[in-house]
Design a protein around this motif. Structure first.
Motif, PDB file in Angstrom:
ATOM      1  N   GLN A   1       5.297  71.851   6.684  1.00  0.00           N
ATOM      2  CA  GLN A   1       5.762  72.319   7.987  1.00  0.00           C
ATOM      3  C   GLN A   1       5.044  73.600   8.390  1.00  0.00           C
ATOM      4  O   GLN A   1       4.646  73.780   9.539  1.00  0.00           O
TER       5      GLN A   1
ATOM      6  N   GLY B   1       1.566  72.907   9.478  1.00  0.00           N
ATOM      7  CA  GLY B   1       1.626  72.246  10.780  1.00  0.00           C
ATOM      8  C   GLY B   1       2.002  73.198  11.900  1.00  0.00           C
ATOM      9  O   GLY B   1       1.478  73.110  13.014  1.00  0.00           O
ATOM     10  N   ALA B   2       2.908  74.135  11.604  1.00  0.00           N
ATOM     11  CA  ALA B   2       3.313  75.123  12.610  1.00  0.00           C
ATOM     12  C   ALA B   2       2.120  75.967  13.037  1.00  0.00           C
ATOM     13  O   ALA B   2       1.934  76.249  14.223  1.00  0.00           O
TER      14      ALA B   2
ATOM     15  N   GLY C   1      10.609  74.318  11.129  1.00  0.00           N
ATOM     16  CA  GLY C   1      10.601  73.686  12.445  1.00  0.00           C
ATOM     17  C   GLY C   1      11.447  74.415  13.462  1.00  0.00           C
ATOM     18  O   GLY C   1      11.080  74.531  14.638  1.00  0.00           O
TER      19      GLY C   1
ATOM     20  N   CYS D   1       9.560  77.772  14.373  1.00  0.00           N
ATOM     21  CA  CYS D   1       8.319  77.473  15.093  1.00  0.00           C
ATOM     22  C   CYS D   1       8.610  77.040  16.519  1.00  0.00           C
ATOM     23  O   CYS D   1       7.985  77.530  17.469  1.00  0.00           O
TER      24      CYS D   1
ATOM     25  N   CYS E   1       9.240  68.424  15.498  1.00  0.00           N
ATOM     26  CA  CYS E   1       8.594  67.299  14.815  1.00  0.00           C
ATOM     27  C   CYS E   1       7.665  66.494  15.718  1.00  0.00           C
ATOM     28  O   CYS E   1       6.647  65.979  15.246  1.00  0.00           O
TER      29      CYS E   1
ATOM     30  N   TYR F   1       4.575  68.371  15.633  1.00  0.00           N
ATOM     31  CA  TYR F   1       4.039  68.340  14.269  1.00  0.00           C
ATOM     32  C   TYR F   1       3.342  67.005  13.990  1.00  0.00           C
ATOM     33  O   TYR F   1       2.249  66.974  13.402  1.00  0.00           O
TER      34      TYR F   1
ATOM     35  N   GLU G   1      -0.066  66.835  15.133  1.00  0.00           N
ATOM     36  CA  GLU G   1      -0.970  67.533  14.231  1.00  0.00           C
ATOM     37  C   GLU G   1      -1.294  66.691  12.997  1.00  0.00           C
ATOM     38  O   GLU G   1      -2.400  66.766  12.457  1.00  0.00           O
TER      39      GLU G   1
END
Length: 297
Positions: free
Chosen positions: A55, A58-59, A219, A222, A275, A278, A281
């Motif tokens: 996460q 991804g953030a 999540g 972010c 998500c 995310y 990504e």
């Protein structure tokens, strides 16, 4: 578990809603189908660490796509689920769009390297994030960037107004840190920022500096930061129209703002909102990131 909230619509007719209050579910999902972006219940702390670090990477990539990268500035910290007196933070000087879970550095509360990537970290980032994690045990994650609209709005030294539905996610849950003390390389400045969070806030506008958000999971924090930057932009643009004298600003009343906050601002809802970005990504990362759905048992 559910909770009942009483509200009224424009016709003054009472409406009773049963809302999901579990940290693992979302109140806005409808239908007899499994929602893919629910918070997974991970019992193995090593798998949970992997989930959090993915996460985190991804953030950063989401932040990069939104233009939040600013030289060495900007950081995310994540409390380690195995050794909670330590936390993960990004290496100094690596572009957000390149970061992976393997790049993250783990340090203890004193700044000593204890695991992960052997790389330097941002001193100001450590001072701020270590203080936040110490002051608020409920906040496992903190995100800070120098975004354009966040910096612009921070120069006004004011809180966000409830001008739209999305702004209500910050209703009575953010504040302004007005005592800008320069680059936060001193312990005292980090502690002052942490104190400004108070006992319950998840977001701060750092005057003449930028934005910082926090939460129990990556999540949540972010998405709060991405949304806060947009709300700053929206308010600046709304205020510019209002300044013409042609239109009034309509602020959402407290009752409606509070009701909207209770539905939209849960950790589960914010995670679900994160998500979707995310997973984009994941598609763009060529295998560097894992899908959040892969962590469901």
């Amino acid at each position: 578990m559910t909770t009942t909230i009483e509200t009224t619509n424009n016709s003054s007719r009472s409406v009773s809603l049963q809302l999901q209050t579990s940290e693992h579910s979302t109140a806005i999902a409808m239908g007899d189908f499994e929602y893919p972006y629910r918070v997974p219940e991970i019992k193995d702390p090593h798998i949970k660490r992997d989930w959090l670090l993915n996460q985190m990477a991804g953030a950063f990539r989401i932040f990069a796509r939104k233009g939040f990268n600013e030289g060495p500035a900007g950081h995310i910290s994540v409390r380690d689920p195995i050794e909670p007196r330590t936390f993960w933070i990004n290496p100094l000087g690596v572009h957000f769009s390149l970061l992976t879970a393997e790049d993250m550095v783990r340090v203890d509360e004193h700044g000593n390297y204890v695991g992960g990537n052997k790389a330097p970290i941002n001193l100001a980032g450590f001072k701020i994030h270590s203080a936040v994690h110490k002051a608020r045990p409920d906040l496992n994650v903190a995100c800070h960037v120098h975004s354009v609209w966040g910096k612009a709005f921070s120069a006004l030294g004011r809180r966000l107004d409830m001008l739209n539905q999305d702004a209500c996610i910050f209703y009575n849950n953010h504040d302004v840190y007005r005592n800008f003390g320069g680059v936060a390389v001193e312990t005292e400045e980090g502690e002052n920022i942490a104190k400004a969070f108070g006992p319950t806030n998840r977001a701060l506008i750092l005057q003449n500096h930028g934005l910082i958000t926090a939460g129990s999971i990556v999540g949540e924090a972010c998405y709060l930061l991405c949304l806060m930057d947009k709300i700053c932009e929206t308010q600046i643009k709304t205020d510019s129209v209002y300044a013409s004298g042609l239109y009034d600003r309509i602020v959402i009343p407290d009752k409606e703002a509070s009701f909207t906050y209770s539905i939209t601002a849960t950790s589960a809802n914010l995670y679900a909102s994160f998500c979707s970005d995310y997973e984009l990504e994941v598609r763009l990362s060529a295998g560097a990131l894992k899908s959040m759905t892969s962590y469901h048992e």
